[in-house]
Scaffold this motif. Structure first.
Motif, PDB file in Angstrom:
ATOM      1  N   ARG A  35       0.859  -1.184   0.000  1.00 21.75           N
ATOM      2  CA  ARG A  35       0.000   0.000   0.000  1.00 21.75           C
ATOM      3  C   ARG A  35       0.895   1.233   0.000  1.00 21.75           C
TER       4      ARG A  35
ATOM      5  N   VAL B 222      -2.687   3.057   8.703  1.00 21.33           N
ATOM      6  CA  VAL B 222      -3.652   4.152   8.641  1.00 21.33           C
ATOM      7  C   VAL B 222      -4.961   3.789   9.349  1.00 21.33           C
ATOM      8  N   GLU B 223      -5.295   2.493   9.359  1.00 22.18           N
ATOM      9  CA  GLU B 223      -6.557   2.051   9.974  1.00 22.18           C
ATOM     10  C   GLU B 223      -6.407   1.745  11.462  1.00 22.18           C
TER      11      GLU B 223
ATOM     12  N   ALA C 108     -10.049  -3.027  -1.737  1.00 21.64           N
ATOM     13  CA  ALA C 108      -8.638  -3.439  -1.694  1.00 21.64           C
ATOM     14  C   ALA C 108      -8.155  -3.589  -0.249  1.00 21.64           C
ATOM     15  N   TYR C 109      -9.088  -3.512   0.709  1.00 23.57           N
ATOM     16  CA  TYR C 109      -8.774  -3.678   2.135  1.00 23.57           C
ATOM     17  C   TYR C 109      -7.664  -2.717   2.554  1.00 23.57           C
ATOM     18  N   CYS C 110      -7.757  -1.463   2.090  1.00 19.15           N
ATOM     19  CA  CYS C 110      -6.655  -0.523   2.333  1.00 19.15           C
ATOM     20  C   CYS C 110      -6.781   0.206   3.663  1.00 19.15           C
ATOM     21  N   GLY C 111      -7.978   0.239   4.225  1.00 18.68           N
ATOM     22  CA  GLY C 111      -8.145   0.852   5.545  1.00 18.68           C
ATOM     23  C   GLY C 111      -8.492   2.328   5.529  1.00 18.68           C
ATOM     24  N   ALA C 112      -8.576   2.940   4.345  1.00 20.08           N
ATOM     25  CA  ALA C 112      -8.903   4.373   4.294  1.00 20.08           C
ATOM     26  C   ALA C 112     -10.251   4.634   4.952  1.00 20.08           C
TER      27      ALA C 112
ATOM     28  N   VAL D  15     -11.669   2.945   7.308  1.00 21.07           N
ATOM     29  CA  VAL D  15     -11.574   2.754   8.753  1.00 21.07           C
ATOM     30  C   VAL D  15     -11.014   4.019   9.402  1.00 21.07           C
ATOM     31  N   ALA D  16     -10.012   4.609   8.725  1.00 20.74           N
ATOM     32  CA  ALA D  16      -9.329   5.778   9.292  1.00 20.74           C
ATOM     33  C   ALA D  16     -10.239   6.986   9.428  1.00 20.74           C
TER      34      ALA D  16
ATOM     35  N   CYS E 144     -13.640   6.860   9.843  1.00 21.11           N
ATOM     36  CA  CYS E 144     -14.905   6.572  10.534  1.00 21.11           C
ATOM     37  C   CYS E 144     -14.857   7.057  11.985  1.00 21.11           C
TER      38      CYS E 144
ATOM     39  N   ASN F  13     -16.173   4.283  14.685  1.00 22.37           N
ATOM     40  CA  ASN F  13     -15.533   2.962  14.770  1.00 22.37           C
ATOM     41  C   ASN F  13     -16.420   1.860  14.223  1.00 22.37           C
TER      42      ASN F  13
ATOM     43  N   ASN G 221     -16.327   0.788  11.042  1.00 20.43           N
ATOM     44  CA  ASN G 221     -15.629  -0.010  10.022  1.00 20.43           C
ATOM     45  C   ASN G 221     -14.416  -0.692  10.641  1.00 20.43           C
ATOM     46  N   GLU G 222     -14.207  -1.934  10.247  1.00 22.98           N
ATOM     47  CA  GLU G 222     -13.040  -2.656  10.768  1.00 22.98           C
ATOM     48  C   GLU G 222     -12.513  -3.607   9.708  1.00 22.98           C
ATOM     49  N   LEU G 223     -11.178  -3.621   9.583  1.00 25.90           N
ATOM     50  CA  LEU G 223     -10.567  -4.621   8.705  1.00 25.90           C
ATOM     51  C   LEU G 223     -10.305  -5.855   9.550  1.00 25.90           C
ATOM     52  N   VAL G 224     -10.973  -6.928   9.233  1.00 20.38           N
ATOM     53  CA  VAL G 224     -10.744  -8.180   9.942  1.00 20.38           C
ATOM     54  C   VAL G 224      -9.914  -9.043   8.989  1.00 20.38           C
ATOM     55  N   GLU G 225      -8.635  -9.124   9.307  1.00 19.67           N
ATOM     56  CA  GLU G 225      -7.669  -9.717   8.372  1.00 19.67           C
ATOM     57  C   GLU G 225      -7.841  -9.043   7.023  1.00 19.67           C
TER      58      GLU G 225
ATOM     59  N   CYS H 250     -12.959   6.195   0.102  1.00 20.54           N
ATOM     60  CA  CYS H 250     -12.572   4.927  -0.553  1.00 20.54           C
ATOM     61  C   CYS H 250     -11.931   5.184  -1.924  1.00 20.54           C
TER      62      CYS H 250
END
Lengths: 389, 68
Positions: A41, A155-156, B19-23, B25-26, B28, B31, B33-37, B57
């Motif tokens: 990333r 970032v998350e 793409a599971y990038c986490g943008a 999540v950052a 929100c 809280n 949104n969460e990336l689980v693996e 996104c």
């Protein structure tokens, strides 16, 4: 009981784990993905100095070496900068998939335990002043005890939130990024390229970082608060105009925090490093150099805290002092500069570029260039002169 | 005549685009949104439909969907 649990095995986390382990601490490095370094990333650019400070250079994780940067204003005016003057993101283009694994291996070699495909699901401060870290590994829930948690979870980041540090980013504090690894396009492999303009990349820029002779990372970052389309749509338009006929062999997406320096990156028993601490540069979006520096400082402060037996936020603020005195000043300065740049329309950007296009930029640092810009455009830039004199 | 229920909405993830990038999540605040693996999970109880995640996104993988 571990002395330190590091959550996230990017460059910041691995350097933190390596540093703490080298100082004799028992360290656990936790990575949620099954493969360290993937998915990438990142645009993968970093200065040679930033890397050489922490690790011996190894050709196996260097995809390309560049001698400078070519910057284009909206009307195509070109500014060329030599590599040593171009800042933290120009010098090497890494192969992050290999680089990140190499750093994690160095941490392991220093004595850290490393586990992958393991997600941290929470932290709980205990009465004795230590912390229980809940983990989930391939469906199995368990926990480990530690004295210090270093959150390098990107970032998350959740670690900051669990510890009570508000790391939420506004839509004006995150760059939304998409990048393609492209082949079959024309470029000079000795240069990184940057294209500026509110029309092509509002609040950000488009980049090209060579990855050898016949491939390059072509990507874009935009501020969601200013963008009318998704970054992918902006990038696709640009590619159609400049690199039509090229082939996309990889897609990368990510968010880059451009918040500027946070008030604190520590809480009781917790330190944040890298993107989790919002340590990416607000102008360039580059984060590798600061993540590695922050990781090193966090590892050092963890060792001191363990020696003293004090894991309180009050003691760990030493980490805040270290990063603020190191790259924190640049984060602060570049945040102010970013806000100034965001107010400029394309016409102004063209005017600025034209005013210095004739200068000998091979002999100029970023600071000297900004001073030159101020000299030629006092009405536009006079109010930021204090940042550079 | 039975009263018609208001249509409810939720944020839906296009897993083919994400793409599971986490943008998301950052940005929100709640809280939700969460990336689980490598999966993005959105907690519908916490989500306020503020749309921040949709705007952040990079892949346009998130959208508001009406729930029947």
């Amino acid at each position: 009981m571990y002395d330190v649990v590091v959550i996230g095995a990017g460059p910041g986390g691995s350097i933190a784990a390596k540093t703490a382990a080298e100082k004799g601490l028992s360290v656990l490095l936790v990575e949620k993905r099954q493969e360290i370094g993937t998915p990438v990333r990142c645009a993968e650019g970093v200065s040679k100095e930033a890397i050489a400070r922490f690790v011996d250079i190894d050709k196996k994780w260097i995809a390309a070496e560049v001698v400078g940067a070519r910057i284009y204003s909206p009307d195509g005016t070109e500014i060329v900068m030599a590599e040593e003057m171009a800042g933290n993101e120009v010098g090497y283009v890494l192969e992050r998939k290999v680089f990140d694994r190499h750093l994690a291996r160095l941490a392991a070699k220093a004595g850290a335990d490393v586990i992958v495909k393991t997600t941290a699901t929470g932290i709980k401060r205990k009465e004795d002043g230590t912390v229980e870290v809940s983990l989930r590994r391939m469906g199995e829930e368990y926990s480990v005890d530690t004295k210090i948690v270093i959150g390098a979870d990107g970032v998350e980041s959740r670690v900051g939130k669990w510890a009570g540090i508000d790391t939420t980013l506004k839509l004006s504090e995150i760059e939304s990024c998409v990048q393609y690894l492209m082949t079959g396009i024309d470029f000079d492999p000795e240069y990184c390229y940057f294209w500026l303009g509110n029309e092509i990349a509002p609040g950000g820029y488009i980049w090209l970082f060579p990855k050898g002779e016949d491939a390059a990372n072509v990507g874009i970052g935009v501020l969601p608060s200013l963008a009318k389309k998704s970054p992918k749509e902006y990038l696709d338009s640009f590619i159609k105009e400049h690199f039509d006929g090229g082939e996309i062999v990889e897609v990368v997406a990510g968010g880059v925090p451009v918040k500027g320096p946070v008030e604190t990156a520590v809480a009781d028993n917790v330190m944040l490093v890298g993107d989790a601490a919002r340590h990416a540069d607000p102008i360039t979006g580059g984060g590798i150099a600061n993540a590695m520096r922050g990781g090193y400082f966090a590892g050092c402060v963890a060792a001191e805290a363990v020696e003293k037996g004090d894991y309180s936020a009050k003691f760990l603020r030493k980490y805040d002092e270290l990063w603020k005195n190191d790259f924190g000043k640049t984060l602060h300065r570049n945040k102010i500069l970013q806000q100034k740049l965001l107010k400029m329309d394309d016409k102004t950007l063209n005017k600025l570029a034209k005013s210095i296009a004739g200068c000998n930029l091979k002999e100029m640092s970023v600071r000297k260039i900004v001073m030159e810009l101020i000299k030629h455009n006092p009405r536009l830039l006079w109010d930021i002169k204090g940042l550079f004199v | 005549m039975a009263r018609r229920k208001k249509p409810q909405k939720k944020i839906e993830v296009d897993r083919f685009r994400c793409a599971y990038c986490g943008a998301c999540v950052a940005v929100c605040k709640f809280n939700a949104n969460e990336l689980v693996e490598t999966f993005l999970v959105i907690d519908e109880e916490e989500c306020t439909l503020c749309m921040s995640c949709i705007k952040a996104c990079p892949m346009r993988a998130l959208a508001v969907k009406e729930v029947a």
